[in-house]
Design an enzyme around this catalytic site. Structure first.
Site, PDB file in Angstrom:
ATOM      1  N   ARG A 136       0.826  -1.206   0.000  1.00 38.58           N
ATOM      2  CA  ARG A 136       0.000   0.000   0.000  1.00 38.58           C
ATOM      3  C   ARG A 136       0.862   1.258   0.000  1.00 38.58           C
ATOM      4  NH1 ARG A 136      -3.637  -0.689   5.143  1.00 38.58           N
ATOM      5  NH2 ARG A 136      -1.596  -1.368   5.924  1.00 38.58           N
ATOM      6  N   SER A 170      -7.236   3.063   5.607  1.00 38.29           N
ATOM      7  CA  SER A 170      -6.804   1.741   5.152  1.00 38.29           C
ATOM      8  C   SER A 170      -6.141   1.795   3.781  1.00 38.29           C
ATOM      9  CB  SER A 170      -7.980   0.759   5.133  1.00 38.29           C
ATOM     10  OG  SER A 170      -8.977   1.190   4.239  1.00 38.29           O
ATOM     11  N   GLU A 225     -20.112   1.572  -1.791  1.00 35.34           N
ATOM     12  CA  GLU A 225     -19.217   1.121  -2.845  1.00 35.34           C
ATOM     13  C   GLU A 225     -19.822   1.243  -4.245  1.00 35.34           C
ATOM     14  OE1 GLU A 225     -17.657  -0.228   0.910  1.00 35.34           O
ATOM     15  OE2 GLU A 225     -19.668  -0.417   0.024  1.00 35.34           O
ATOM     16  N   PHE A 261     -15.021  -5.556  -0.474  1.00 33.85           N
ATOM     17  CA  PHE A 261     -16.219  -4.733  -0.619  1.00 33.85           C
ATOM     18  C   PHE A 261     -16.281  -4.054  -1.991  1.00 33.85           C
ATOM     19  CE2 PHE A 261     -15.291  -4.356   4.086  1.00 33.85           C
ATOM     20  CZ  PHE A 261     -16.119  -5.412   4.416  1.00 33.85           C
ATOM     21  N   ARG A 312      -1.886  -6.061   1.414  1.00 35.04           N
ATOM     22  CA  ARG A 312      -1.597  -5.488   2.726  1.00 35.04           C
ATOM     23  C   ARG A 312      -0.585  -6.368   3.466  1.00 35.04           C
ATOM     24  NH1 ARG A 312      -5.756  -2.848   6.134  1.00 35.04           N
ATOM     25  NH2 ARG A 312      -5.035  -2.663   8.281  1.00 35.04           N
TER      26      ARG A 312
END
Length: 318
Positions: free
Chosen positions: A14, A41, A62, A87, A171
């Site tokens: 990230r 995040s 979303e 999501f 991640r």
């Protein structure tokens, strides 16, 4: 030339993602970010500070997020639509299909914390189906980078590509892969190690594990070719044919093997290059546990890949 290895400290991809987006935004005013209450995040806090008028937070919505991204693309912007992979791809599937794929909107979908990074939160938060269902969408490019360098390179390539792209951003910390050819091209696989006894085709967090597995079986006299298939759609069929020529293929991915990378390779081989295969991935809904525990439980480790390679060689030689 020595074979590439995974070396150095573990890195969160990230960080490479946000640095690349910031660099792009500094050079091109069309670059914008769209998030679903996921600034933290997605690590886009600094982007928001630098470009406060170029980050749109739609909240936990979303479907709206993807449609807003498509609208911005239609207005001449280059939107990076960023949210948790589970999501982003599940809740907004219709919008990804219609507003991005069918409409060929120039949207860059960034699936953050993909795979089983949210391990302890359980199956609702695991993003293991994303590659399988997104590669079924016509003209949607799907990329699964292997490390920080490739993540940044994929983001920059996505920005330059005219059309919708999904980049799966890990991640789970991974080491850097040593490379001699520092060039990323959408749709081109990367041969990281030569070998003639079998091929290991992997992407994402499994690439450094594939290299370690190849090193392990080399000590037993098995020469394994290692292919980083970071672009799953469009897939590099020439690389698949070359892998099949070894006589055996192991695929490895942090996701569903049926329908994902393994499925894509198997589909092509079934029609054009029949070969013995072993597909390593998750079988379906998973139990609750840490990401490392889940990877161990389902054989997505260097040892697991090496074991699959040995089994394939044994069957072929029987």
């Amino acid at each position: 030339m020595s074979a590439p290895e995974a070396t150095g400290a573990l890195r969160d991809c990230r960080d490479a993602y946000v640095r690349a987006v910031e660099e792009l935004a500094a050079e091109d005013s069309r670059i914008v970010a769209v998030v679903n209450d996921s600034v933290g995040s997605s690590k886009l806090g600094k982007f928001r500070e630098r470009f406060p008028n170029r980050l749109i937070n739609v909240g936990i919505a979303e479907q709206n997020m993807v449609s807003v991204g498509a609208g911005l693309a239609n207005g001449g912007k280059i939107p990076f639509v960023s949210g948790a992979g589970c999501f982003l791809t599940a809740r907004a599937m219709e919008q990804i299909k219609v507003d991005c794929g069918y409409s060929q909107a120039n949207v860059k979908l960034c699936g953050i914390s993909s795979g089983v990074a949210y391990g302890e939160l359980g199956a609702t938060h695991h993003s293991i189906e994303d590659v399988a269902w997104l590669r079924a969408i016509d003209k949607l490019t799907v990329i699964v980078p292997s490390d920080s360098w490739e993540t940044a390179a994929a983001i920059k390539a996505a920005a330059a590509h005219d059309g919708p792209v999904y980049v799966r951003i890990s991640r789970m910390p991974v080491p850097d892969i040593e490379r001699t050819d520092m060039e990323f091209r959408i749709g081109r696989a990367e041969v990281l190690r030569q070998g003639g006894d079998l091929a290991i085709i992997a992407n994402g967090t499994l690439v450094h594990r594939a290299l370690a597995a190849a090193e392990a079986v080399a000590a037993e006299g098995i020469s394994a070719r290692v292919v980083n298939m970071s672009t799953v759609s469009p897939i590099d069929v020439e690389a698949i044919v070359a892998a099949a020529a070894t006589g055996a293929i192991v695929t490895a991915e942090e996701g569903l093997a049926h329908g994902g990378l393994g499925g894509a390779v198997a589909e092509y081989c079934a029609e054009h290059a029949p070969v013995r295969m072993r597909k390593l991935g998750f079988p379906g809904f998973l139990p609750t546990g840490s990401a490392s525990w889940l990877m161990e439980q389902f054989g997505l480790t260097a040892d697991g890949i090496a074991a699959a390679a040995r089994e394939l060689i044994a069957v072929r030689n029987a």
